[in-house]
Write an enzyme that holds these catalytic residues in place. Sequence first.
Site, short mmCIF file in Angstrom:
data_model
loop_
_atom_site.label_atom_id
_atom_site.label_comp_id
_atom_site.label_asym_id
_atom_site.label_seq_id
_atom_site.Cartn_x
_atom_site.Cartn_y
_atom_site.Cartn_z
CD GLU A 106 -5.85 4.54 -1.11
OE1 GLU A 106 -6.08 4.62 0.29
OE2 GLU A 106 -6.98 4.57 -1.71
CE1 TYR A 162 -3.75 2.39 1.16
CE2 TYR A 162 -1.96 3.65 2.30
CZ TYR A 162 -3.19 3.53 1.49
OH TYR A 162 -3.75 4.66 1.69
#
Length: 227
Positions: free
Chosen positions: A197, A109
Amino acid sequence: MNLHEYQSKELLAKHGVRIPKGSVVLEAVEAEEVVHRLDGPVWVVKAQIHAGGRGKAGGVKVVKSAADAVQAVTDILGMTLVTPQTGAAGKEVSRVYVEQGVDIDRELYLSVLVDRASKRVTVMASTEGGMDIEDVAAKTPEKILRVIIDPATGMLPFHARALAFGLGLKGAQVRAGTKLMLAAYAAFIACDASLVEINPMAVSGEDVIAVDAKINIDDNGLFRQQE
């Protein structure tokens, strides 16, 4: 302003982020031409809506033949997806993104965002790719790495290397991951973003690739962001 995945990936790629080859489909009649333009043997077909949880709602299909990819585009285009972020009414799918599948070894992530506590841009990373970062923060906060960026210097290579080592990247993966993270930060600044993101950020052999991406643009910066 929230961008679709395919729009986010186009912007990230312009700043040097590695992404899989893909193309957006707006009409079902375009599906066959788009699918055959992309090399297999795996295709990923994704609904493009402004909400998470698409996969669990049937909006993401991984297929292993061109015929199945065309069928998946036809099935998803026009459907109404109901996810925890859409509410009960759901959202109708008006565009579908088709891309080459990636041989994924690990899912990580990465995000670049404005941290209200420190009042600075912060880069967050975690080994728990593919999960909602809120769940990771609640259950295993020790797995979230943070680097607060000084606006006078911007993100520097040593920041990215520290995150790469913290994520367990090795050898050439460190170089690839460092390049991707610096490129994501550059895109964040250039696009007047409030959020970039990449989830998951995939490790594939010696490469590191943005498999999914989301960008939010600060509305106050839109006058500079005609594109």
